[in-house]
Design an enzyme around this catalytic site. Structure first.
Site, PDB file in Angstrom:
ATOM      1  N   LYS A  12      51.786  45.711  42.299  1.00 14.27           N
ATOM      2  CA  LYS A  12      51.324  44.503  41.588  1.00 14.27           C
ATOM      3  C   LYS A  12      52.336  43.362  41.714  1.00 14.27           C
ATOM      4  CE  LYS A  12      51.358  46.601  37.595  1.00 14.27           C
ATOM      5  NZ  LYS A  12      51.811  47.946  38.035  1.00 14.27           N
TER       6      LYS A  12
ATOM      7  N   ARG B  62      47.859  45.451  29.381  1.00 11.40           N
ATOM      8  CA  ARG B  62      48.023  46.880  29.668  1.00 11.40           C
ATOM      9  C   ARG B  62      47.247  47.732  28.675  1.00 11.40           C
ATOM     10  NH1 ARG B  62      53.237  46.506  32.608  1.00 11.40           N
ATOM     11  NH2 ARG B  62      53.597  48.482  33.636  1.00 11.40           N
TER      12      ARG B  62
ATOM     13  N   ARG C  11      62.113  52.394  45.018  1.00 11.37           N
ATOM     14  CA  ARG C  11      62.187  50.982  44.596  1.00 11.37           C
ATOM     15  C   ARG C  11      63.617  50.634  44.185  1.00 11.37           C
ATOM     16  NH1 ARG C  11      58.022  48.411  40.375  1.00 11.37           N
ATOM     17  NH2 ARG C  11      58.606  50.140  39.022  1.00 11.37           N
TER      18      ARG C  11
ATOM     19  N   ARG D 206      65.872  51.370  38.780  1.00 11.45           N
ATOM     20  CA  ARG D 206      65.612  51.188  37.358  1.00 11.45           C
ATOM     21  C   ARG D 206      65.619  52.540  36.643  1.00 11.45           C
ATOM     22  NH1 ARG D 206      60.263  47.605  37.338  1.00 11.45           N
ATOM     23  NH2 ARG D 206      59.793  49.072  35.678  1.00 11.45           N
TER      24      ARG D 206
ATOM     25  N   ARG E  78      54.983  57.511  32.533  1.00 12.01           N
ATOM     26  CA  ARG E  78      54.343  56.196  32.686  1.00 12.01           C
ATOM     27  C   ARG E  78      52.956  56.326  33.298  1.00 12.01           C
ATOM     28  NH1 ARG E  78      58.721  53.016  35.874  1.00 12.01           N
ATOM     29  NH2 ARG E  78      57.308  51.248  35.682  1.00 12.01           N
TER      30      ARG E  78
HETATM   31  P1  ADP Z   1      54.412  47.362  40.543  1.00 14.32           P
HETATM   32  O1  ADP Z   1      54.749  45.931  40.212  1.00 14.32           O
HETATM   33  O2  ADP Z   1      52.948  47.613  40.593  1.00 14.32           O
HETATM   34  O3  ADP Z   1      55.123  48.333  39.673  1.00 14.32           O
HETATM   35  P2  ADP Z   1      56.010  46.918  42.976  1.00 14.32           P
HETATM   36  O4  ADP Z   1      55.397  45.690  43.564  1.00 14.32           O
HETATM   37  O5  ADP Z   1      57.302  46.775  42.305  1.00 14.32           O
HETATM   38  O6  ADP Z   1      54.926  47.655  42.019  1.00 14.32           O
HETATM   39  O7  ADP Z   1      56.109  48.011  44.132  1.00 14.32           O
HETATM   40  C1  ADP Z   1      56.652  49.312  43.884  1.00 14.32           C
HETATM   41  C2  ADP Z   1      57.540  49.740  45.053  1.00 14.32           C
HETATM   42  O8  ADP Z   1      56.719  49.993  46.202  1.00 14.32           O
HETATM   43  C3  ADP Z   1      58.544  48.671  45.506  1.00 14.32           C
HETATM   44  O9  ADP Z   1      59.707  49.326  45.956  1.00 14.32           O
HETATM   45  C4  ADP Z   1      57.844  47.950  46.641  1.00 14.32           C
HETATM   46  O10 ADP Z   1      58.774  47.388  47.571  1.00 14.32           O
HETATM   47  C5  ADP Z   1      57.016  49.074  47.264  1.00 14.32           C
HETATM   48  N1  ADP Z   1      55.706  48.641  47.782  1.00 14.32           N
HETATM   49  C6  ADP Z   1      54.886  47.687  47.266  1.00 14.32           C
HETATM   50  N2  ADP Z   1      53.745  47.568  47.987  1.00 14.32           N
HETATM   51  C7  ADP Z   1      53.842  48.503  48.975  1.00 14.32           C
HETATM   52  C8  ADP Z   1      52.971  48.889  50.060  1.00 14.32           C
HETATM   53  N3  ADP Z   1      51.774  48.289  50.241  1.00 14.32           N
HETATM   54  N4  ADP Z   1      53.389  49.878  50.864  1.00 14.32           N
HETATM   55  C9  ADP Z   1      54.591  50.492  50.666  1.00 14.32           C
HETATM   56  N5  ADP Z   1      55.454  50.184  49.681  1.00 14.32           N
HETATM   57  C10 ADP Z   1      55.087  49.198  48.838  1.00 14.32           C
HETATM   58  P1  ADP Z   2      55.826  48.359  36.709  1.00 18.55           P
HETATM   59  O1  ADP Z   2      55.888  47.070  37.504  1.00 18.55           O
HETATM   60  O2  ADP Z   2      56.556  49.452  37.395  1.00 18.55           O
HETATM   61  O3  ADP Z   2      54.458  48.741  36.306  1.00 18.55           O
HETATM   62  P2  ADP Z   2      56.769  46.742  34.572  1.00 18.55           P
HETATM   63  O4  ADP Z   2      57.979  46.031  35.033  1.00 18.55           O
HETATM   64  O5  ADP Z   2      55.478  46.004  34.604  1.00 18.55           O
HETATM   65  O6  ADP Z   2      56.655  48.083  35.404  1.00 18.55           O
HETATM   66  O7  ADP Z   2      56.960  47.295  33.106  1.00 18.55           O
HETATM   67  C1  ADP Z   2      58.095  48.073  32.756  1.00 18.55           C
HETATM   68  C2  ADP Z   2      57.937  48.543  31.332  1.00 18.55           C
HETATM   69  O8  ADP Z   2      57.875  47.403  30.447  1.00 18.55           O
HETATM   70  C3  ADP Z   2      56.659  49.315  31.028  1.00 18.55           C
HETATM   71  O9  ADP Z   2      56.777  50.688  31.352  1.00 18.55           O
HETATM   72  C4  ADP Z   2      56.515  49.080  29.520  1.00 18.55           C
HETATM   73  O10 ADP Z   2      57.405  49.868  28.790  1.00 18.55           O
HETATM   74  C5  ADP Z   2      56.972  47.630  29.379  1.00 18.55           C
HETATM   75  N1  ADP Z   2      55.841  46.684  29.514  1.00 18.55           N
HETATM   76  C6  ADP Z   2      55.644  45.757  30.495  1.00 18.55           C
HETATM   77  N2  ADP Z   2      54.513  45.067  30.283  1.00 18.55           N
HETATM   78  C7  ADP Z   2      53.965  45.561  29.137  1.00 18.55           C
HETATM   79  C8  ADP Z   2      52.779  45.287  28.393  1.00 18.55           C
HETATM   80  N3  ADP Z   2      51.890  44.341  28.794  1.00 18.55           N
HETATM   81  N4  ADP Z   2      52.558  46.004  27.265  1.00 18.55           N
HETATM   82  C9  ADP Z   2      53.425  46.946  26.849  1.00 18.55           C
HETATM   83  N5  ADP Z   2      54.534  47.266  27.513  1.00 18.55           N
HETATM   84  C10 ADP Z   2      54.818  46.593  28.642  1.00 18.55           C
END
Ligand code: ADP
Ligand code: ADP
Ligand code: ZN
Length: 214
Positions: free
Chosen positions: A13, A88, A127, A160, A171
């Site tokens: 995302k 969320r 990541r 992280r 999660r």
């Molecule tokens: P989210 O915001 O949904 O948690 P991220 O954008 O941070 O996800 O992506 C999670 C991890 O996967 C990061 O290390 C990112 O560089 C990698 N990643 C994101 N999109 C892809 C993809 N299409 N293929 C492989 N790795 C990806």
């Molecule tokens: P990811 O990109 O891997 O999905 P985020 O950076 O979006 O992770 O979120 C990290 C953490 O921050 C979540 O696991 C949760 O604890 C908290 N968080 C982020 N956004 C929200 C939300 N909209 N509601 C509740 N908790 C949140």
């Protein structure tokens, strides 16, 4: 254009939201980044949020909704925004709808980046995050130019705490329980679009721009 990114933790995302924000010149609003910035700065909100984040739990809606509602009413959101990691929960989605309805607006798209659970643990363990500028890398699919350093600001990259496998499992469970129901919520509103998030990043972005238009 007002866009929501849906998808499991690690689905990509944030990666896609940053590109969307760049192409369509709208702000990228990541609640995770906002919480992490608060933790880094030692704010009261940061202290409270950390307790939940470290356990892989959601931060309570009461601590989350108001901050997003304030953010989307700032001037730079006039032409739209891309929400990453919010909503969320169903109550968060309802709060967002209510706030927008009040000002005569509505969301345009909810884009679900679909990635099966099997792929997620690998994505998360690879990541690496820059806690200074919010940039994200992957040790295999998106390595930084210099190992362990952010390309943009030179800061150290970290795994992280909540990306360690034990917390990722938690999660994912929380995602299926609390967040996945939003897929039907937005399907019912007629704004849900799904993309196959297992493709390479560039292909996922092309699928998204095909949906949003040039
Ligand atoms: P989210 O915001 O949904 O948690 P991220 O954008 O941070 O996800 O992506 C999670 C991890 O996967 C990061 O290390 C990112 O560089 C990698 N990643 C994101 N999109 C892809 C993809 N299409 N293929 C492989 N790795 C990806
Ligand atoms: P990811 O990109 O891997 O999905 P985020 O950076 O979006 O992770 O979120 C990290 C953490 O921050 C979540 O696991 C949760 O604890 C908290 N968080 C982020 N956004 C929200 C939300 N909209 N509601 C509740 N908790 C949140
Ligand atoms: Zn950086």
């Amino acid at each position: 254009m007002k866009i929501i990114m849906l998808g499991a933790p690690g689905a990509g995302k944030g990666t896609q939201a940053k590109q969307i924000a760049g192409k369509y010149e709208i702000p990228h609003i990541s609640t995770g980044d906002i919480f992490r910035a608060n933790i880094k700065n030692g704010t009261e909100l940061g202290k409270k949020a950390k307790e939940y984040m470290d356990q892989g739990l959601l931060v309570p809606d009461e601590l989350t909704c108001d901050l997003v509602m304030d953010r989307i009413q700032q001037d730079d959101c006039k032409n739209g925004f891309v929400l990453d990691g919010f909503p969320r929960t169903i109550p968060q989605a309802e709060a967002l709808d209510a706030a927008l309805t009040k000002i005569g607006q509505k969301m345009d798209y909810a884009i679900d980046v679909d990635v099966p659970d099997e792929n997620i643990v690998n994505r998360m363990s690879g990541r690496r995050a820059c806690l200074d500028c919010g940039a994200t890398y992957h040790i295999v699919s998106l390595p930084p130019k210099t190992e362990g350093k952010c390309d943009h600001c030179g800061s150290d990259l970290v795994l992280r705490e909540d990306d360690k496998p034990e917390t990722v499992q938690k999660r994912l469970t929380v995602y299926h329980d609390k967040t996945q129901p939003l897929i039907d919520y937005y399907k019912n509103q007629g704004i849900l679009k799904s993309v196959d998030g297992t493709q390479p990043m560039e292909a996922v972005f092309t699928a998204i721009t095909d949906i949003l238009g040039a």
